[in-house]
Design a protein around this motif. Structure first.
Motif, mmCIF file in Angstrom:
data_model
loop_
_atom_site.group_PDB
_atom_site.id
_atom_site.type_symbol
_atom_site.label_atom_id
_atom_site.label_comp_id
_atom_site.label_asym_id
_atom_site.label_seq_id
_atom_site.Cartn_x
_atom_site.Cartn_y
_atom_site.Cartn_z
ATOM 1 N N MET A 123 -15.631 22.890 9.850
ATOM 2 C CA MET A 123 -15.199 21.591 11.083
ATOM 3 C C MET A 123 -16.366 20.913 10.321
ATOM 4 N N ILE A 124 -15.968 19.835 10.252
ATOM 5 C CA ILE A 124 -16.577 17.904 9.929
ATOM 6 C C ILE A 124 -16.372 17.175 10.626
ATOM 7 N N PHE A 125 -17.006 16.950 11.473
ATOM 8 C CA PHE A 125 -17.079 15.768 11.716
ATOM 9 C C PHE A 125 -17.701 14.853 10.898
ATOM 10 N N GLY A 126 -17.137 13.047 11.225
ATOM 11 C CA GLY A 126 -17.711 12.046 10.244
ATOM 12 C C GLY A 126 -18.574 11.138 11.050
ATOM 13 N N ASP A 127 -19.226 10.553 11.596
ATOM 14 C CA ASP A 127 -19.950 9.058 12.565
ATOM 15 C C ASP A 127 -19.575 9.593 13.463
ATOM 16 N N PRO A 128 -19.918 10.316 14.446
ATOM 17 C CA PRO A 128 -20.099 9.962 16.035
ATOM 18 C C PRO A 128 -20.226 9.108 16.694
ATOM 19 N N GLN A 129 -21.327 8.547 16.110
ATOM 20 C CA GLN A 129 -22.112 7.431 16.838
ATOM 21 C C GLN A 129 -21.601 6.468 17.879
ATOM 22 N N PRO A 130 -21.838 7.430 18.922
ATOM 23 C CA PRO A 130 -21.929 6.393 20.787
ATOM 24 C C PRO A 130 -23.103 5.604 20.530
ATOM 25 N N TYR A 131 -22.770 4.291 21.217
ATOM 26 C CA TYR A 131 -23.925 3.195 21.237
ATOM 27 C C TYR A 131 -23.883 2.706 22.384
ATOM 28 N N GLY B 50 -14.513 25.345 22.131
ATOM 29 C CA GLY B 50 -14.017 26.932 22.378
ATOM 30 C C GLY B 50 -13.318 27.901 21.296
ATOM 31 N N ILE B 51 -13.109 27.028 19.724
ATOM 32 C CA ILE B 51 -13.023 27.018 18.443
ATOM 33 C C ILE B 51 -13.190 28.791 18.524
ATOM 34 N N THR B 52 -12.492 29.155 17.729
ATOM 35 C CA THR B 52 -12.656 31.109 17.203
ATOM 36 C C THR B 52 -12.632 30.801 16.019
ATOM 37 N N ASP B 53 -12.076 30.437 15.400
ATOM 38 C CA ASP B 53 -11.502 30.719 13.348
ATOM 39 C C ASP B 53 -12.421 29.603 12.904
ATOM 40 N N VAL B 54 -13.376 29.122 13.309
ATOM 41 C CA VAL B 54 -14.637 28.681 11.955
ATOM 42 C C VAL B 54 -15.739 28.763 12.134
ATOM 43 N N GLU C 91 -22.249 21.523 21.483
ATOM 44 C CA GLU C 91 -23.025 22.824 22.611
ATOM 45 C C GLU C 91 -21.403 23.219 22.612
ATOM 46 N N LYS C 92 -20.345 22.775 23.746
ATOM 47 C CA LYS C 92 -19.426 22.999 23.978
ATOM 48 C C LYS C 92 -18.773 23.640 23.065
ATOM 49 N N VAL C 93 -18.359 23.402 22.146
ATOM 50 C CA VAL C 93 -17.095 23.571 20.677
ATOM 51 C C VAL C 93 -17.962 24.808 20.220
ATOM 52 N N GLY C 94 -19.029 25.356 20.905
ATOM 53 C CA GLY C 94 -19.107 27.248 20.588
ATOM 54 C C GLY C 94 -19.404 27.593 19.246
ATOM 55 N N ILE C 95 -19.559 27.411 18.115
ATOM 56 C CA ILE C 95 -19.436 27.570 17.316
ATOM 57 C C ILE C 95 -20.995 27.357 16.694
ATOM 58 N N PRO C 96 -21.529 28.645 15.664
ATOM 59 C CA PRO C 96 -22.923 27.540 14.937
ATOM 60 C C PRO C 96 -22.906 26.022 14.506
ATOM 61 N N TRP C 97 -23.786 24.525 14.799
ATOM 62 C CA TRP C 97 -23.415 23.180 14.372
ATOM 63 C C TRP C 97 -24.591 22.778 13.542
ATOM 64 N N PHE C 98 -24.746 22.203 12.510
ATOM 65 C CA PHE C 98 -25.099 21.908 11.467
ATOM 66 C C PHE C 98 -25.767 19.974 12.588
ATOM 67 N N HIS C 99 -26.631 19.616 11.524
ATOM 68 C CA HIS C 99 -26.442 18.175 11.268
ATOM 69 C C HIS C 99 -26.985 17.680 10.348
ATOM 70 N N VAL C 100 -26.450 16.258 10.416
ATOM 71 C CA VAL C 100 -27.098 15.133 8.422
ATOM 72 C C VAL C 100 -27.555 14.050 9.501
ATOM 73 N N MET C 101 -28.861 13.732 8.881
ATOM 74 C CA MET C 101 -29.427 12.781 9.505
ATOM 75 C C MET C 101 -28.636 11.528 8.499
ATOM 76 N N GLY C 102 -28.121 10.619 9.670
ATOM 77 C CA GLY C 102 -27.953 9.841 9.307
ATOM 78 C C GLY C 102 -28.756 8.002 9.046
ATOM 79 N N ASN C 103 -28.762 7.095 8.821
ATOM 80 C CA ASN C 103 -29.482 5.299 8.516
ATOM 81 C C ASN C 103 -29.494 5.463 10.228
ATOM 82 N N HIS C 104 -28.256 5.655 11.560
ATOM 83 C CA HIS C 104 -28.383 5.443 12.417
ATOM 84 C C HIS C 104 -29.002 6.393 13.720
#
Length: 227
Positions: free
Chosen positions: A1-9, A27-31, A56-69
């Protein structure tokens, strides 16, 4: 599962991210795992911990890429610009294997980085959970529509990788999985009268190789010109 910019200000935008995006996949389980592709926050490294509690509420391992913001802008040397990010998420550059694929988190790729492919990398622009930065009409669930400036709804991508091949499916937030295209057409046309009205189809995350066809009143299927 891929998220673009969450980017909350702001904290309000963090809540929009939780309610409008994360609650949908909680709680998704098939990812196998997920990743946020930079701009985790909007110039607010102090939001990293609050963001982590939400993701963390998604409930699966999650990786992060650092952005310019996601950088520290108050440092005197670039070598310290990622300190808050690494404290929250780990190294700003890394690589890992999953299944029969190798994943690298870097900004650019070349032979010096271990990439010896005969063709350039395919740059894929992913729709974002923030959409047009949490703007627009407030929907029934209390989050902004945030329609992106290319007309696409806010959302995220399911990415399936098989060796060197991949398939991506865009998931508009708050909509059915098969909602992949938005058609803009006049509501009424007078039969037999020439018109300059247009039929426009916005195929989300479409590519130049995709084919979009249409027909009117059960007539002949015709291609839509991709622009």
């Amino acid at each position: 599962m891929i998220f673009g910019d969450p980017q909350p200000y702001s904290l309000d935008e963090l809540e929009y991210f939780r309610k409008g995006i994360v609650s949908e996949v909680e709680g998704i389980t098939d990812v196998s795992f997920g990743a946020s592709l930079g701009d985790i926050v909007g110039d607010r490294p102090d939001f990293f911990n609050a963001y982590k509690e939400i993701i963390e509420k998604v409930g699966i391992p999650w990786f992060h890429v650092m952005g310019n913001h996601d950088m520290n802008f108050d440092v005197t040397s670039d070598e310290f610009s990622d300190e808050s990010f690494t404290a929250a998420f780990g190294p700003a550059t890394y690589a890992f294997n999953h299944g029969n694929a190798h994943y690298m988190k870097q900004t650019f790729f070349g032979k010096e980085d271990g990439f010896y492919g005969s063709k350039a990398h395919h740059h894929f622009n992913v729709g974002t959970p923030s959409g047009d930065w949490y703007s627009g009409k407030i929907l029934a669930n209390g989050t902004p529509a945030s329609t992106m400036r290319d007309g696409s709804p806010k959302g995220y991508v399911f990415l399936e990788i098989d060796g060197s091949e991949y398939a991506a499916r865009y998931k508009p937030a708050g909509r059915a999985a098969d909602y992949q295209i938005q058609v803009h057409a006049p509501k009424i046309l007078v039969e037999g009268v020439r018109t300059t009205a247009q039929l426009v189809a916005n195929f989300f995350t479409g590519a130049a190789t995709d084919k979009v066809i249409f027909r009117i009143n059960g007539g002949e299927w015709k291609p839509i010109i991709i622009s």
